[in-house]
Design an enzyme around this catalytic site. Structure first.
Site, PDB file in Angstrom:
ATOM      1  N   HIS A  26       0.991  -0.926   0.135  1.00 53.26           N
ATOM      2  CA  HIS A  26       0.092   0.081  -0.151  1.00 53.26           C
ATOM      3  C   HIS A  26       0.654   1.096  -0.103  1.00 53.26           C
ATOM      4  CE1 HIS A  26      -3.493   1.917  -0.109  1.00 53.26           C
ATOM      5  NE2 HIS A  26      -4.320   0.367   0.975  1.00 53.26           N
ATOM      6  N   ASP A  70      -8.787  -8.507 -18.288  1.00 50.13           N
ATOM      7  CA  ASP A  70      -8.604  -9.683 -19.551  1.00 50.13           C
ATOM      8  C   ASP A  70      -7.397 -10.137 -19.908  1.00 50.13           C
ATOM      9  OD1 ASP A  70      -8.994 -11.826 -20.981  1.00 50.13           O
ATOM     10  OD2 ASP A  70     -10.575  -9.646 -22.798  1.00 50.13           O
TER      11      ASP A  70
END
Length: 741
Positions: free
Chosen positions: A150, A374
């Protein structure tokens, strides 16, 4: 509905290969300065896991060599991800860009997706992503399950990286490169904090008494349907003050209340909610497109449990709403400056104490492009947390099937979760609106003989199987639609023996000009003449037809999915998308030439945009308009997203400064009547698109119940009714193309 009870069979997971993937080319070396917002992020790798179904008939479905090669290419652009966290001489965290690489683990299992149930629920004994050894300072670990450190970036930037990696895997180029420089989020010199930043200096409440819960945390997924969300929103929206809460705000308030109950907090127990938001669209100017880092800011609110549990849900939702609306450009800049003045940023870092019992953190991934990765296998069928989160952490996820629902992933101790499961589900109302018989065609189509432009608004009520109809005309110099509805609703209340709820504020000085007037913008909506037809129209103006078309929620979602601008992190509203679609359809239906200029006029309600807003009950016009002009060829031939962006840009321009400038500009004009809105403003080749969707049009109950018809959709099914007036010849063409979505 309750979370799915998953019976997951024991899976054998075999690690086949573990490697470090380095950038495919040489990248800049050295230390990278990170912002104060990066530094105060917790020392934590956010785990997410993607699920794909194998495409039928596809050979080499999974080729790790292709994935690793693509990852190496992606790391050339996103080279900080291949580095390591470091401390500089001053004890401040930075990123050492040393190209050491990211961890890539290839594993196989004897299980299948169907064994995991509809939504994957993390479990301690089911690890689908690599465990991070923090002693090695690995900043990012990548497999089809992902851990993102993070301090490196927030979710938006992490998805930018992952989606870029996926594109490269399919042979595509990088669409837009990341911006590595983080100076946009540097503090001002000198720092100028303007707000009281309780989110950092106010300690998180602790339990008055020890919790009865064990430390075993579970994290199921709950599905809240669109109908359930709408039910919550209808109970919370504040029509009288013209405040309409978002799904996030309403669901956040509902969850906060349910968690307080599930934890069995005493009435005097303080509880804090932490609300992270993406600051990209709130900064003025915003960070550059592709900014790679953390732009996630948090606000907090503290209340006692008794207040959260016993007061109306609307009150709890308003607490969250107020925290979110506070976070504008000034607040975010003040946050950065406040942190700049702190001697030890690591002491302010977000950690377990931030949201463990009695507290809560609610994050929304609903508008993030989480289903865009994808790799050549199609879109993921589900994405969610890849491991059990810290207790008290809530994540809202969009539905993978785009049905308007929200998936709620929440981590609580096992004992608390048993109680939470019983109270969080929302019972969809069994009460269905009575379906009225087929209405007269005049309700859906009105033919005007001459006298174009005079419209009577009609409302329908069902009463004992019979319909009552009432029509109203409101003179526009007197008031706008919001004020007219205030008047009509008051009339209806009095008819039922009720007192006036909100008295009218007759004094209109709130919208007076400044002294001296100070217009700051070029108000083309008044100084630029409306385009006229290059060649005479082939349509007869003797017969104007006004038709009503219904655009379903699925059709609106289809339009919105075609227009999403994930790369610029812009999500367009239904009104913006439908406005662009209608503008294009009308240009086609009118048969406008490519070089024919066409103007769109977009009225907006200024009540929530003026700062300070007009007083509650202000009676008058607070409607402001903006316009945009383009040639028909641009509107018809360019992608719909381009047309929608024109409408979007006109709407977002209309902030307090623009509206005040409008009033001042008009104050300086010698003849206001010459600028009055008239037929020429939107007759061919032009258009005016007004929005009544959020107006309280169904609240007028004269003792007959709520209306069964008036715009927008009377059955609250997420559809929008589109009322449009065109010449008869043009309407025939419009009817054929408006549903080509």
């Amino acid at each position: 509905q309750q979370a799915k009870k998953l019976k997951i069979k024991t899976m054998k997971i075999n690690i086949k290969d573990t490697t470090l993937v380095r950038p495919a080319e040489a990248t800049p070396n050295g230390s990278l300065w990170i912002s104060n917002i990066d530094v105060v992020m917790h020392n934590y790798h956010t785990p997410t896991v993607y699920f794909y179904r194998r495409p039928p008939g596809v050979a080499n479905f999974f080729d790790s060599a292709v994935l690793k090669a693509a990852l190496g290419r992606a790391l050339v652009a996103f080279y900080p991800a291949a580095g390591r966290l470091n401390m500089n001489e001053d004890g401040r965290i930075e990123i050492n860009c040393n190209s050491e690489g990211v961890l890539f683990v290839e594993a196989e299992s004897d299980g299948s997706l169907d064994d995991l149930g509809e939504y994957f629920t993390p479990k301690p004994d089911l690890i689908l992503i690599p465990i991070v050894d923090y002693s090695l300072d690995v900043s990012t670990c990548i497999v089809p399950g992902v851990r993102n450190e993070h301090h490196l970036s927030d979710g938006i930037s992490a998805l930018h990286f992952i989606n870029t990696w996926a594109d490269i895997s399919r042979g595509l180029d990088i669409t837009f490169p990341p911006v590595i420089d983080r100076s946009h989020l540097s503090a001002r010199h000198p720092p100028q904090p303007q707000f009281d930043h309780i989110e950092y200096y106010q300690p998180a409440p602790t339990m008055n008494f020890p919790s009865d819960a064990s430390l075993e945390t579970i994290q199921p997924v709950f599905k809240l349907t669109r109908d359930q969300l709408n039910s919550l929103k209808s109970n919370c929206n504040d029509n009288k003050n013209n405040i309409f809460y978002s799904s996030f705000e309403v669901l956040g308030g509902h969850v906060w209340r349910c968690v307080c109950k599930a934890r069995g907090l005493t009435e005097d127990q303080e509880t804090r909610i932490r609300i992270p938001i993406d600051g990209r669209s709130r900064f003025q100017p915003p960070p550059p497109r592709g900014y790679y880092g953390n732009v996630s800011f948090s606000n907090t609110r503290i209340a006692v449990s008794g207040e959260i549990v016993s007061k109306p849900l609307k009150h709890v939702v308003s607490i969250i709403h107020d925290a979110i609306v506070q976070m504008n450009n000034d607040y975010l800049r003040s946050t950065i400056d406040y942190l700049e003045l702190q001697p030890d940023l690591l002491a302010l870092a977000i950690g377990d104490h931030t949201f463990k019992c009695p507290n809560l953190s609610i994050n929304s991934w609903v508008r993030m492009p989480i289903y865009d990765a994808d790799f050549g296998w199609g879109k993921p069928i589900f994405l969610g947390p890849g491991a059990i989160s810290r207790e008290g952490k809530v994540i809202m996820l969009p539905s993978p099937i785009n049905d308007g629902s929200i998936l709620l992933s929440i981590a609580l101790p096992k004992e608390h979760m048993k109680r939470f499961e019983k109270i969080v589900p929302l019972s969809a109302s069994n009460r269905r609106r009575q379906q009225s018989p087929s209405r007269p065609k005049a309700l859906y189509r009105t033919i005007w003989e001459g006298d174009v432009g005079k419209v009577g608004l009609g409302g329908w009520w069902e009463l004992g199987g019979m319909r009552k109809k009432m029509g109203v005309r409101n003179e526009h110099h007197l008031s706008d639609g919001i004020s007219a509805l205030h008047f009509i609703k008051t009339w209806a209340d009095i008819a039922r023996g009720l007192d006036i709820t909100i008295p009218l504020v007759i004094d209109r000085s709130h919208l007076s000009a400044r002294h001296p007037p100070e217009p700051q913008f070029d108000h083309i909506e008044y100084n630029q003449p409306a385009p006229t037809m290059n060649v005479p129209s082939d349509a007869s103006l003797e017969t104007i037809i006004q038709s009503v078309f219904k655009l379903t929620r699925d059709q609106l979602n289809s339009l919105k999915s075609n227009c999403k601008d994930d790369k610029n992190d812009i999500s367009y509203s239904s009104i913006e998308v439908l406005g662009g679609h209608v503008w294009r359809c009308v240009c086609k239906a009118r048969g406008l030439k490519e070089d024919q200029e066409t103007m769109i006029r977009i009225p907006v309600d200024g009540r929530s945009r003026l700062q300070p807003p007009p007083p509650r009950g202000y009676y008058g016009n607070v409607i402001f308009s903006n316009t945009r002009i383009a040639v028909s060829g641009e509107i018809v031939s360019k992608p719909l997203k381009h047309v929608v962006s024109i409408v979007h840009d006109a709407i977002i321009q209309m902030n307090n400064d623009y509206l005040r400038s409008t009033i001042d500009y008009l104050e300086l004009q010698p003849d206001l009547l010459a600028l009055a809105i008239d037929d020429y403003t939107f007759k061919g080749p032009n258009l005016s698109i007004n929005n009544w969707v959020r107006m309280p049009v169904f609240d007028a109950d004269f003792g007959w119940g709520k209306l069964v018809y008036m715009l927008p959709s009377p059955i609250n099914d997420g559809s929008i009714l589109l009322l449009i007036a065109l010449p008869k010849e043009h309407m025939k063409l419009f009817e054929k193309i408006v549903y080509e979505i």
